[in-house]
Design a protein around this motif. Structure first.
Motif, mmCIF file in Angstrom:
data_model
loop_
_atom_site.group_PDB
_atom_site.id
_atom_site.type_symbol
_atom_site.label_atom_id
_atom_site.label_comp_id
_atom_site.label_asym_id
_atom_site.label_seq_id
_atom_site.Cartn_x
_atom_site.Cartn_y
_atom_site.Cartn_z
ATOM 1 N N ARG A 135 -58.819 -49.263 -0.808
ATOM 2 C CA ARG A 135 -58.422 -48.572 0.414
ATOM 3 C C ARG A 135 -58.383 -49.539 1.595
ATOM 4 O O ARG A 135 -58.911 -50.656 1.539
ATOM 5 N N LEU A 136 -57.786 -49.115 2.671
ATOM 6 C CA LEU A 136 -57.735 -49.928 3.878
ATOM 7 C C LEU A 136 -59.135 -50.276 4.367
ATOM 8 O O LEU A 136 -59.416 -51.410 4.761
ATOM 9 N N GLU A 137 -60.024 -49.314 4.327
ATOM 10 C CA GLU A 137 -61.386 -49.567 4.803
ATOM 11 C C GLU A 137 -62.115 -50.589 3.942
ATOM 12 O O GLU A 137 -63.063 -51.244 4.403
ATOM 13 N N PRO A 199 -51.406 -40.958 -1.943
ATOM 14 C CA PRO A 199 -52.589 -41.000 -1.083
ATOM 15 C C PRO A 199 -53.670 -41.908 -1.667
ATOM 16 O O PRO A 199 -53.574 -42.386 -2.801
ATOM 17 N N ASP A 200 -54.701 -42.155 -0.890
ATOM 18 C CA ASP A 200 -55.928 -42.800 -1.380
ATOM 19 C C ASP A 200 -55.685 -44.178 -1.973
ATOM 20 O O ASP A 200 -56.243 -44.529 -3.020
ATOM 21 N N ASN A 201 -54.868 -44.980 -1.323
ATOM 22 C CA ASN A 201 -54.687 -46.364 -1.731
ATOM 23 C C ASN A 201 -54.386 -47.203 -0.498
ATOM 24 O O ASN A 201 -53.998 -46.687 0.553
ATOM 25 N N PHE A 202 -54.560 -48.497 -0.622
ATOM 26 C CA PHE A 202 -54.410 -49.397 0.517
ATOM 27 C C PHE A 202 -53.043 -49.289 1.175
ATOM 28 O O PHE A 202 -52.924 -49.183 2.399
ATOM 29 N N ASP A 205 -52.578 -46.013 2.970
ATOM 30 C CA ASP A 205 -53.390 -46.044 4.192
ATOM 31 C C ASP A 205 -52.710 -46.871 5.278
ATOM 32 O O ASP A 205 -52.694 -46.498 6.454
ATOM 33 N N ALA A 209 -51.534 -45.817 8.943
ATOM 34 C CA ALA A 209 -52.096 -46.529 10.096
ATOM 35 C C ALA A 209 -50.998 -47.076 10.997
ATOM 36 O O ALA A 209 -51.187 -47.218 12.208
ATOM 37 N N ASN A 214 -46.610 -40.295 5.296
ATOM 38 C CA ASN A 214 -46.250 -40.621 3.917
ATOM 39 C C ASN A 214 -45.634 -39.398 3.245
ATOM 40 O O ASN A 214 -46.285 -38.368 3.084
#
Length: 310
Positions: A135-137, A199-202, A205, A209, A214
């Motif tokens: 993920r981005l985080e 969803p739920d991937n870098f 994300d 951002a 999406n």
């Protein structure tokens, strides 16, 4: 996006196509060093000979000023340019254990999908650190973990603060929502069998951002395979295709297929199909700020094109 024309694909495909990882498995906790036992890291308490087996980790180590401590890297670590001069020890799929051992590391850094390799390294009394890249985080989790490992916590904090600022600045624009599709793979010359970011991937994300919505953000998996029909139904304002390392001519031909096959799609009609060839863009590392800026510029252009088309 669910229903006919869409189906889930596993993490392995996403990793090969996107260089995006699935996080470290819980079972690794028993043998993965996590930076909380300085006594085990030698007299200085700092990792001094590091083998990096993930591009995002390699880029992060150099960004922390620890490039001189990196003694070998995986086959796909090409950023920054200095990393290209280092010995290669295979990939996450086919690591060169003999080469890893010969490098004499006091730390081997792995991506989250490399649990089996971490076990093998533990059997060879080699210390491993797993850093996630899903993920981005996770970009910031990796910065913190590696900053601790090489004893540069101050540099890690400064790097994280700078990247967060760059991401925030990239998304500072506002206006009508921009519906976007991010294509990570499809057959050359055809508009079929798309693999898109859900969803739920870098990458998903990063797209959000950058200020986009999406079009496949409600898909049941991080990456999904779809036909052209769900993309047409989504009526995207922006289509982004990743083609890391491709030539300008190859990218132009990739974009031209959209004009030939789907000229009525809003993004195509407005000239908002972008084929991005930057090799660093799919890597969840310190290039994330410029990645967000690159996508945000496309989002702003797509928004202006949509408003002009009203």
């Amino acid at each position: 996006m669910t229903g006919a024309g869409a189906r889930c694909i596993g993490g392995a495909m996403g990793r090969i196509v996107l260089a995006a990882a699935v996080g470290a498995a819980a079972m690794l906790a028993g043998f993965v060093w996590r930076g909380d036992d300085a006594a085990e890291r030698g007299a200085s308490g700092c990792a001094a000979r590091v083998v990096s087996l993930s591009p995002h980790a390699t880029e992060t180590l150099f960004a922390l000023g620890a490039g001189a401590s990196v003694v070998a890297v995986d086959d796909y670590s090409n950023e920054p340019p200095a990393a290209r001069e280092l010995p290669r020890v295979g990939s996450y799929i086919d690591p060169d254990l003999e080469g890893i051992v010969a490098a004499g590391p006091d730390l081997v850094v792995l991506a989250g999908t490399q649990g089996a390799l971490a076990e093998r390294l533990a059997g060879l009394d080699l210390r491993a650190l797993v850093v996630p890249d899903t993920r981005l985080e996770d970009v910031f989790g990796t910065i913190a973990a590696l900053g601790d490992a090489v004893c540069r916590p101050g540099r890690a904090e400064a790097l994280a603060a700078r990247l967060r600022g760059e991401i925030a600045a990239a998304a500072a624009g506002n206006g009508r929502p921009v519906r976007a599709v991010l294509v990570v793979d499809r057959p050359a010359g055809e508009l079929r069998q798309f693999f898109v970011a859900g969803p739920d991937n870098f990458l998903g994300d990063l797209l959000v951002a950058a200020g986009a919505r999406n079009a496949f953000g409600d898909a049941p998996s991080a990456f999904v395979q779809v036909s052209l029909e769900p993309i047409v139904a989504a009526e995207p304002d922006l289509v982004v295709e990743l083609m890391p390392g491709a030539s300008a001519a190859a990218a132009a031909e990739r974009a031209a297929v959209w004009r030939r096959v789907a000229p009525g799609l809003p993004a195509v009609r407005r000239g908002m199909v972008a084929v991005l060839t930057e090799p660093w863009l799919p890597v969840p590392g310190p290039s994330v700020g410029r990645g967000a800026a690159r996508l945000a510029a496309l989002v702003a252009a797509a928004r202006a094109a949509a408003e002009a088309d009203r």
